[in-house]
Design an enzyme around this catalytic site. Sequence first.
Site, PDB file in Angstrom:
ATOM      1  N   ARG A 188       0.833  -1.192   0.000  1.00 52.57           N
ATOM      2  CA  ARG A 188       0.000   0.000   0.000  1.00 52.57           C
ATOM      3  C   ARG A 188       0.874   1.250   0.000  1.00 52.57           C
ATOM      4  NH1 ARG A 188      -2.716  -3.729   3.261  1.00 52.57           N
ATOM      5  NH2 ARG A 188      -4.885  -4.131   2.608  1.00 52.57           N
ATOM      6  N   LYS A 215      -2.735  -2.251   7.609  1.00 52.85           N
ATOM      7  CA  LYS A 215      -4.159  -1.938   7.682  1.00 52.85           C
ATOM      8  C   LYS A 215      -4.921  -3.018   8.436  1.00 52.85           C
ATOM      9  CE  LYS A 215      -8.076  -0.582   4.797  1.00 52.85           C
ATOM     10  NZ  LYS A 215      -8.556  -0.322   3.419  1.00 52.85           N
ATOM     11  N   HIS A 274      -3.737   3.587  -5.785  1.00 52.39           N
ATOM     12  CA  HIS A 274      -4.043   2.287  -5.166  1.00 52.39           C
ATOM     13  C   HIS A 274      -4.299   1.212  -6.221  1.00 52.39           C
ATOM     14  CE1 HIS A 274      -5.103  -0.276  -1.791  1.00 52.39           C
ATOM     15  NE2 HIS A 274      -6.179  -0.672  -2.457  1.00 52.39           N
ATOM     16  N   ARG A 277      -1.740  -1.482  -6.769  1.00 52.03           N
ATOM     17  CA  ARG A 277      -1.851  -2.708  -5.960  1.00 52.03           C
ATOM     18  C   ARG A 277      -2.797  -3.699  -6.634  1.00 52.03           C
ATOM     19  NH1 ARG A 277      -1.320  -4.839  -0.660  1.00 52.03           N
ATOM     20  NH2 ARG A 277      -3.219  -5.687   0.285  1.00 52.03           N
ATOM     21  N   TRP A 300      -3.612  -9.315   3.331  1.00 52.72           N
ATOM     22  CA  TRP A 300      -5.041  -9.091   3.555  1.00 52.72           C
ATOM     23  C   TRP A 300      -5.501  -9.844   4.795  1.00 52.72           C
ATOM     24  CZ3 TRP A 300      -3.837  -9.338  -1.863  1.00 52.72           C
ATOM     25  CH2 TRP A 300      -4.178  -8.177  -2.573  1.00 52.72           C
ATOM     26  N   TYR A 309     -10.277 -10.900  -7.357  1.00 52.50           N
ATOM     27  CA  TYR A 309      -9.357 -11.203  -8.454  1.00 52.50           C
ATOM     28  C   TYR A 309      -9.559 -12.601  -9.018  1.00 52.50           C
ATOM     29  CZ  TYR A 309      -7.114  -7.325  -6.013  1.00 52.50           C
ATOM     30  OH  TYR A 309      -6.872  -6.129  -5.397  1.00 52.50           O
TER      31      TYR A 309
END
Length: 344
Positions: A188, A215, A274, A277, A300, A309
Amino acid sequence: MALFKRGDVWWVRFIAPNGRRIRRSTGTSDEEQAREYHDRLKVEQWRVHWLGEKPRRTWQEAVVRWLNERDDKADHQKDVGKLRWLDQYLGRLYLDQVSRDVIDEIAGVKKATASASTANRYLALIRAILRAARDEWEWIERAPRVRLFREPKKRVRWLTEQEAAILLRELPEHLADMAAFTLATGLRQRNVSYLRWDQLSLERRIAWIYADQSKSRKAFAVPLNGDAVTILRRRLGQHDTFVFTYKDAPVDRTSTKAWQNALRRAGIQDFRWHDLRHTWASWHVQKGTSLQELLELGGWSSYDMVLRYAHLAGEHLHSAAGNVQGTILAQSKNEKGLRLAAGL
C-alpha cells in the site's frame, strides 16, 4: 452567569452542583443564544445532581472519547478529517438530538458533492459513534438507524504490462521508483512512502511490515523479487532512514499534479495510485499465483478481499473443464452414424 468570548464564539463557565468546573463552547457568536445555552446547561447539571437523571452527552464529547479509544485504528487520521467536516452539522448537538432527519440531511449534502462510497464512509462513522454511545458507554438509550447508499460494484482497475511500462516512463524518478516497487510488491502507498531501511534485508530479499503499519493490524513479511531488489539497490545512499524520498523527506502524497500529468501523457484514464496494488494482484493471478498465496503476499485480513481477483484466474479449472470434453460431439457423431445406417 459566566459568559466569555474566545474569538467570535461565546463560552460558558460555572461550577456544577457536584463541584465540577464546567467550561464549554456554546458554538455561537450570538450572545442571546449563548445565554440560553448557559441556562439550559445549568438546569441539566442541577437535575443530574439532585434528581439522579442521566446526564445528556454532546456529540463533541462522543467524538473525543471515540478518538481516544480508537487511536490505534489504521485510518485514525482519516476519521479525524471526517469528524472535522461533520462538526459543522453535529458540533452543537446533544447525542439525543442526532436524529434520522439530521443524518439524512448530512447524507444528502455529502452525496451532492461526492460519490456514494465516499458519502457512506461518513455515514458509517456517525453510525459507529452512535452505536458506541448506546452499547458501550450507555450514554443514550437508542440510536437512529443510519441508511447507507447503494454502491455500484465496480470492476477491478488494472494495467497491462505495456501500459505500466509507459506510465513508469512518464513519471518523475522518485514516483517512478515508488510505482515500480508497488508493482513488484503490492504494498500500500503509505507502507511504501514510509518504508525504512531497517525494515529490509537485501541479502535475504525480504521486507517486514509491522502490525502498527498494517491496515489489518497484522505483521507480515514481503518477499522481494528481482525487480524490487534492483529498485532498492538504486536507492541506496540517498537517505539514511527512508527508502523513498523527495527533497530529503518521505513522499507522503503520491496523487499529485505530477502523477496526474503522467497519466494524461500515458493516455491512462480512471486510474488511482491504489490501482497499482490491484494491478500487482491481477498480474499474480493471471500468472498462476493461488488466491491463498496472494492473500499472504498482500497482507489481507480475509479471503473475501482476494476473491475480487478470482475471475482473472481460470487455469486451475482446465482439468475440470475437460471432464465433459467431447461428449456433445461424440453424441452428435453417434446419432449421425445411426441415421446413415438406417438409410435416413
